[in-house]
Structure formats: structure tokens, C-alpha cells
Design a protein around this motif. Structure first.
Motif, PDB file in Angstrom:
ATOM      1  N   CYS A 161       0.432  -4.430  10.672  1.00  0.00           N
ATOM      2  CA  CYS A 161       1.234  -3.228  10.831  1.00  0.00           C
ATOM      3  C   CYS A 161       0.768  -2.475  12.070  1.00  0.00           C
ATOM      4  O   CYS A 161      -0.240  -1.756  12.043  1.00  0.00           O
ATOM      5  CB  CYS A 161       1.055  -2.413   9.549  1.00  0.00           C
ATOM      6  SG  CYS A 161       2.116  -1.012   9.475  1.00  0.00           S
ATOM      7  N   GLY A 162       1.472  -2.687  13.183  1.00  0.00           N
ATOM      8  CA  GLY A 162       1.126  -2.040  14.451  1.00  0.00           C
ATOM      9  C   GLY A 162       1.831  -0.700  14.578  1.00  0.00           C
ATOM     10  O   GLY A 162       2.513  -0.253  13.654  1.00  0.00           O
ATOM     11  N   VAL A 194      -2.787  -0.163  11.563  1.00  0.00           N
ATOM     12  CA  VAL A 194      -3.391   0.854  12.437  1.00  0.00           C
ATOM     13  C   VAL A 194      -2.608   2.166  12.309  1.00  0.00           C
ATOM     14  O   VAL A 194      -2.790   3.078  13.093  1.00  0.00           O
ATOM     15  CB  VAL A 194      -3.452   0.404  13.919  1.00  0.00           C
ATOM     16  CG1 VAL A 194      -4.392  -0.773  14.078  1.00  0.00           C
ATOM     17  CG2 VAL A 194      -2.072   0.072  14.480  1.00  0.00           C
ATOM     18  N   ARG A 195      -1.732   2.226  11.295  1.00  0.00           N
ATOM     19  CA  ARG A 195      -0.988   3.469  11.090  1.00  0.00           C
ATOM     20  C   ARG A 195      -1.824   4.462  10.288  1.00  0.00           C
ATOM     21  O   ARG A 195      -2.919   4.135   9.842  1.00  0.00           O
ATOM     22  CB  ARG A 195       0.337   3.162  10.381  1.00  0.00           C
ATOM     23  CG  ARG A 195       1.212   2.291  11.260  1.00  0.00           C
ATOM     24  CD  ARG A 195       2.657   2.245  10.837  1.00  0.00           C
ATOM     25  NE  ARG A 195       3.374   1.337  11.734  1.00  0.00           N
ATOM     26  CZ  ARG A 195       4.632   0.960  11.618  1.00  0.00           C
ATOM     27  NH1 ARG A 195       5.355   1.437  10.603  1.00  0.00           N
ATOM     28  NH2 ARG A 195       5.193   0.146  12.471  1.00  0.00           N
ATOM     29  N   SER A 196      -1.279   5.675  10.099  1.00  0.00           N
ATOM     30  CA  SER A 196      -2.023   6.713   9.383  1.00  0.00           C
ATOM     31  C   SER A 196      -2.279   6.270   7.941  1.00  0.00           C
ATOM     32  O   SER A 196      -1.591   5.383   7.418  1.00  0.00           O
ATOM     33  CB  SER A 196      -1.210   8.004   9.382  1.00  0.00           C
ATOM     34  OG  SER A 196      -0.048   7.819   8.572  1.00  0.00           O
ATOM     35  N   ASP A 197      -3.245   6.916   7.300  1.00  0.00           N
ATOM     36  CA  ASP A 197      -3.570   6.573   5.920  1.00  0.00           C
ATOM     37  C   ASP A 197      -2.349   6.738   5.013  1.00  0.00           C
ATOM     38  O   ASP A 197      -2.104   5.912   4.128  1.00  0.00           O
ATOM     39  CB  ASP A 197      -4.709   7.460   5.403  1.00  0.00           C
ATOM     40  CG  ASP A 197      -6.020   7.111   6.079  1.00  0.00           C
ATOM     41  OD1 ASP A 197      -6.099   6.027   6.705  1.00  0.00           O
ATOM     42  OD2 ASP A 197      -6.967   7.925   6.001  1.00  0.00           O
ATOM     43  N   VAL A 198      -1.580   7.796   5.244  1.00  0.00           N
ATOM     44  CA  VAL A 198      -0.409   8.043   4.400  1.00  0.00           C
ATOM     45  C   VAL A 198       0.634   6.936   4.575  1.00  0.00           C
ATOM     46  O   VAL A 198       1.116   6.357   3.589  1.00  0.00           O
ATOM     47  CB  VAL A 198       0.227   9.423   4.725  1.00  0.00           C
ATOM     48  CG1 VAL A 198       1.553   9.594   3.994  1.00  0.00           C
ATOM     49  CG2 VAL A 198      -0.731  10.546   4.372  1.00  0.00           C
ATOM     50  N   SER A 240      -0.683   3.725   2.982  1.00  0.00           N
ATOM     51  CA  SER A 240      -0.652   3.629   1.514  1.00  0.00           C
ATOM     52  C   SER A 240       0.776   3.605   0.992  1.00  0.00           C
ATOM     53  O   SER A 240       1.044   2.969  -0.031  1.00  0.00           O
ATOM     54  CB  SER A 240      -1.514   4.706   0.839  1.00  0.00           C
ATOM     55  OG  SER A 240      -1.217   5.948   1.366  1.00  0.00           O
ATOM     56  N   ASN A 241       1.716   4.227   1.699  1.00  0.00           N
ATOM     57  CA  ASN A 241       3.124   4.097   1.290  1.00  0.00           C
ATOM     58  C   ASN A 241       3.609   2.656   1.419  1.00  0.00           C
ATOM     59  O   ASN A 241       4.331   2.155   0.549  1.00  0.00           O
ATOM     60  CB  ASN A 241       4.019   5.009   2.141  1.00  0.00           C
ATOM     61  CG  ASN A 241       3.864   6.470   1.754  1.00  0.00           C
ATOM     62  OD1 ASN A 241       3.339   6.797   0.687  1.00  0.00           O
ATOM     63  ND2 ASN A 241       4.296   7.364   2.638  1.00  0.00           N
ATOM     64  N   LEU A 242       3.199   2.005   2.498  1.00  0.00           N
ATOM     65  CA  LEU A 242       3.609   0.608   2.689  1.00  0.00           C
ATOM     66  C   LEU A 242       2.991  -0.284   1.606  1.00  0.00           C
ATOM     67  O   LEU A 242       3.672  -1.134   1.021  1.00  0.00           O
ATOM     68  CB  LEU A 242       3.219   0.132   4.094  1.00  0.00           C
ATOM     69  CG  LEU A 242       3.577  -1.322   4.423  1.00  0.00           C
ATOM     70  CD1 LEU A 242       5.078  -1.578   4.282  1.00  0.00           C
ATOM     71  CD2 LEU A 242       3.122  -1.673   5.847  1.00  0.00           C
ATOM     72  N   VAL A 243       1.700  -0.044   1.332  1.00  0.00           N
ATOM     73  CA  VAL A 243       1.027  -0.816   0.286  1.00  0.00           C
ATOM     74  C   VAL A 243       1.769  -0.641  -1.051  1.00  0.00           C
ATOM     75  O   VAL A 243       2.057  -1.618  -1.750  1.00  0.00           O
ATOM     76  CB  VAL A 243      -0.454  -0.379   0.140  1.00  0.00           C
ATOM     77  CG1 VAL A 243      -1.066  -0.932  -1.146  1.00  0.00           C
ATOM     78  CG2 VAL A 243      -1.253  -0.824   1.350  1.00  0.00           C
ATOM     79  N   ALA A 244       2.121   0.592  -1.366  1.00  0.00           N
ATOM     80  CA  ALA A 244       2.800   0.859  -2.640  1.00  0.00           C
ATOM     81  C   ALA A 244       4.167   0.165  -2.684  1.00  0.00           C
ATOM     82  O   ALA A 244       4.551  -0.414  -3.714  1.00  0.00           O
ATOM     83  CB  ALA A 244       2.957   2.365  -2.845  1.00  0.00           C
ATOM     84  N   ASP A 284      -4.306  -6.565  -0.434  1.00  0.00           N
ATOM     85  CA  ASP A 284      -5.681  -6.498   0.049  1.00  0.00           C
ATOM     86  C   ASP A 284      -5.658  -5.968   1.486  1.00  0.00           C
ATOM     87  O   ASP A 284      -5.090  -6.601   2.371  1.00  0.00           O
ATOM     88  CB  ASP A 284      -6.265  -7.927   0.006  1.00  0.00           C
ATOM     89  CG  ASP A 284      -7.770  -7.912   0.085  1.00  0.00           C
ATOM     90  OD1 ASP A 284      -8.348  -6.844   0.340  1.00  0.00           O
ATOM     91  OD2 ASP A 284      -8.378  -8.999  -0.085  1.00  0.00           O
ATOM     92  N   CYS A 285      -6.232  -4.770   1.687  1.00  0.00           N
ATOM     93  CA  CYS A 285      -6.187  -4.136   3.010  1.00  0.00           C
ATOM     94  C   CYS A 285      -7.519  -4.262   3.731  1.00  0.00           C
ATOM     95  O   CYS A 285      -8.571  -4.032   3.140  1.00  0.00           O
ATOM     96  CB  CYS A 285      -5.926  -2.643   2.856  1.00  0.00           C
ATOM     97  SG  CYS A 285      -4.213  -2.238   2.837  1.00  0.00           S
ATOM     98  N   VAL A 286      -7.463  -4.575   5.014  1.00  0.00           N
ATOM     99  CA  VAL A 286      -8.701  -4.655   5.807  1.00  0.00           C
ATOM    100  C   VAL A 286      -9.310  -3.265   5.942  1.00  0.00           C
ATOM    101  O   VAL A 286      -8.606  -2.299   6.243  1.00  0.00           O
ATOM    102  CB  VAL A 286      -8.411  -5.199   7.211  1.00  0.00           C
ATOM    103  CG1 VAL A 286      -9.685  -5.225   8.041  1.00  0.00           C
ATOM    104  CG2 VAL A 286      -7.794  -6.577   7.138  1.00  0.00           C
TER     105      VAL A 286
END
Ligand SMILES: Nc1ncnc2c1ncn2[C@@H]1O[C@H](COP(=O)(O)OP(=O)(O)OP(=O)(O)O)[C@@H](O)[C@H]1O
Ligand SMILES: CC(C)(CO)[C@@H](O)C(=O)NCCC(=O)O
Ligand SMILES: [K+]
Length: 247
Positions: free
Chosen positions: A7-8, A54-58, A61-65, A76-78
Motif C-alpha cells: 500500500c503505497g 506507508v499510509r497513516s495508521d488510520v 487499519s481501515n484497509l486491514v478491517a 499480517d502487517c509489517v
């Protein structure tokens, strides 16, 4: 099957692997677009997912969700690390080093087993130097090609053109006689000059004993500047598999 995501800042690069290797992949310009693209591929059965962002934490985590709920998988996030697979992070504060740079370096060192220069040409352009013993010496960050041309269009009054009309502008790099060609060629020459400067530095450090890896969307535009460059578009994914192995 494993879903891999890089995710760039501008795009989300994705691919799906089965036990033999990649079976599908693409580039999406939004999380929604990403899910639509993946769902449009027939016969994918995603059971795991690993991701670097490399995007913001928010945003991350939205993408992960979204991925977790759409495909019912854990993601699994680096995370930042000071050492991985023989590479030592050279930043004063290791957590500040971009995770895409970190994975590209880990991938490059894995493939070369020795000194390497890793150049990633995306939204931003980055250079990173890894010594023979895996020590990251540090690197450089500068704007990528679209950022350069967008800045010119934003901060001048008379430079305006769309991407479609710029097609063909880079067929040669001779001095130009139109605005479009002058800007397109000028920005590319800046990028190529940056790359040459990095290679010169690598040569000062290591003589002839080093490898250069080029990755990112604009890698092909500078490949001929570097003798023996290896263009590896999925270098971040090479590092991703090392950082998030599935046993
Ligand atoms: N529809 C598309 N839109 C944009 N890029 C696309 C598209 N399809 C394929 N690509 C390719 O996707 C790649 C985008 O990779 P790139 O490294 O430029 O990503 P980025 O997100 O801009 O940069 P970064 O990862 O540094 O944030 C390029 O190779 C580009 O040519
Ligand atoms: C430099 C970028 C934007 C390249 O994608 C990314 O690696 C990033 O946001 N890095 C954080 C800053 C740093 O690496 O020093
Ligand atoms: K990148």
C-alpha cells in the motif's frame, strides 16, 4: 492462497499467490477499487493476507478491517524492526524508516547476498545503501516524476497539459521545442541524474562489487542509466515474504 498488498502513497499494488507462485495481481487506486478488482478475479480463494503500508495508521487499519471482513482472513502487517534477515536498519530511530524501503532493502540483500543499492521509483523516489554485512548505511528521498511535473503545473501560470498529450514526449531526451516535451524531458533528466549520483556513490563505497536493484512504477525509465541494473518490480513483495512468513 495468499493475498499480498503493498500500500503505497498513490496506489495499492496487490497479488495473489498459490503454492506455485503468483496467479493474479494488479494496481488499485483506492481500497474500494482494490476489493472490486480482487472480487472480479474468478477462482481466487484467499486464506491469508500479508501487507505493508506507508499510509497513516488510520488509513492502514481501515484497509486491514475492510480486507479482513471481505475475505474473512487475518491480515499480517509489517511492523518496523531494527534487524531482519541479516539486514540492520540504519536509521537513528528505526521506526521512522519507511516500511516499503525496509522491505525493498531486505529483498535486495536476500537476492544479492552482498553490498547493494536499492532504488525505488514511485510517488517518491528513494535510494538505500546496504553494506556487505547487511548494515544499512542510510539513503535519500526525493520527489518522483509525477510529483515533479505536478509541482510545475501547480506553481506556474503557463505550464498546463494533461497526461494524454504527454505521450511520446520521452522518445528522445534532446532539448525540446514544446512546453510538454521540455517539462517531461527535464523532469526525467532530473530523475536520471539522481540515479547516476547514487551509482557514483555506490562505486566510491564498493568499487565494482555491488548490485543495483530498481523497483517501482518508473524503474524502466532509468534502467539504462545503470550498467547491470536488475529491474525487479516485485522487490517489496520479496521482502514482504521474509518479514511475514507463513509456515
Ligand atoms: N491504472 C493504473 N494507475 C496507475 N498506475 C498503474 C495502473 N496500472 C498499472 N500501473 C502501474 O502501477 C505502478 C504503480 O507503482 P508505483 O511504484 O508508481 O506506486 P505509487 O503508489 O505511485 O508509489 P509508492 O509506492 O511510492 O507510493 C506503476 O508501475 C504503474 O505504471
Ligand atoms: C519515502 C516514502 C514516501 C516512499 O514510499 C515512504 O518510504 C515513507 O513514507 N517513509 C517515511 C520517511 C522515511 O523513510 O524516512
Ligand atoms: K513504493
Amino acid at each position: 492462497m495468499i493475498l499480498e498488498l503493498d500500500c503505497g502513497n498513490s496506489f495499492i499494488k496487490w497479488r495473489v499467490l498459490d503454492s506455485e507462485g503468483p496467479v493474479s495481481g494488479g494496481v488499485a487506486d483506492s481500497p474500494e477499487g482494490l476489493i472490486v478488482e480482487i472480487l472480479a478475479c474468478p477462482e481466487l480463494s484467499i486464506t491469508r493476507c500479508r501487507m505493508v503500508s506507508v499510509r497513516s495508521d488510520v488509513e492502514t487499519s481501515n484497509l486491514v478491517a475492510a480486507i479482513a471482513s471481505e475475505f474473512s482472513v487475518e491480515v499480517d502487517c509489517v511492523a518496523p524492526a531494527s534487524m531482519l534477515a541479516g539486514v540492520t536498519n540504519g536509521y537513528k530511530d528505526f521506526e521512522r524508516l519507511g516500511l516499503d524501503r525496509w522491505l525493498a532493502m531486505v529483498g535486495g540483500y536476500k537476492l544479492s547476498g552482498g553490498p547493494c543499492l536499492v532504488l525505488d521509483l514511485g510517488t517518491a523516489v528513494t535510494a538505500d545503501f546496504v553494506d556487505s554485512d547487511g548494515q544499512h548505511k542510510g539513503g535519500f528521498i526525493c520527489p518522483g516524476l509525477s510529483l515533479m511535473r505536478n509541482q510545475l503545473q501547480t506553481h506556474t501560470r503557463r505550464i498546463r497539459y494533461d497526461a494524454a498529450s504527454a505521450k511520446g514526449a520521452l522518445q528522445c531526451l534532446e532539448p525540446a521545442n514544446t512546453t510538454i516535451e521540455a517539462v517531461e524531458r527535464g523532469c526525467l533528466l532530473m530523475l536520471r541524474g539522481f540515479v547516476s549520483a547514487q551509482v557514483q556513490l555506490a562505486r566510491e563505497y564498493w568499487g565494482d562489487d555491488y548490485r543495483v536493484f530498481l523497483t517501482g512504477g518508473d524503474a524502466d525509465l532509468v534502467a539504462d542509466v545503470v550498467v547491470d541494473a536488475r529491474v525487479i518490480k516485485d522487490l517489496v513483495f520479496v521482502g514482504l515474504a521474509v518479514a511475514c512468513p507463513f509456515s
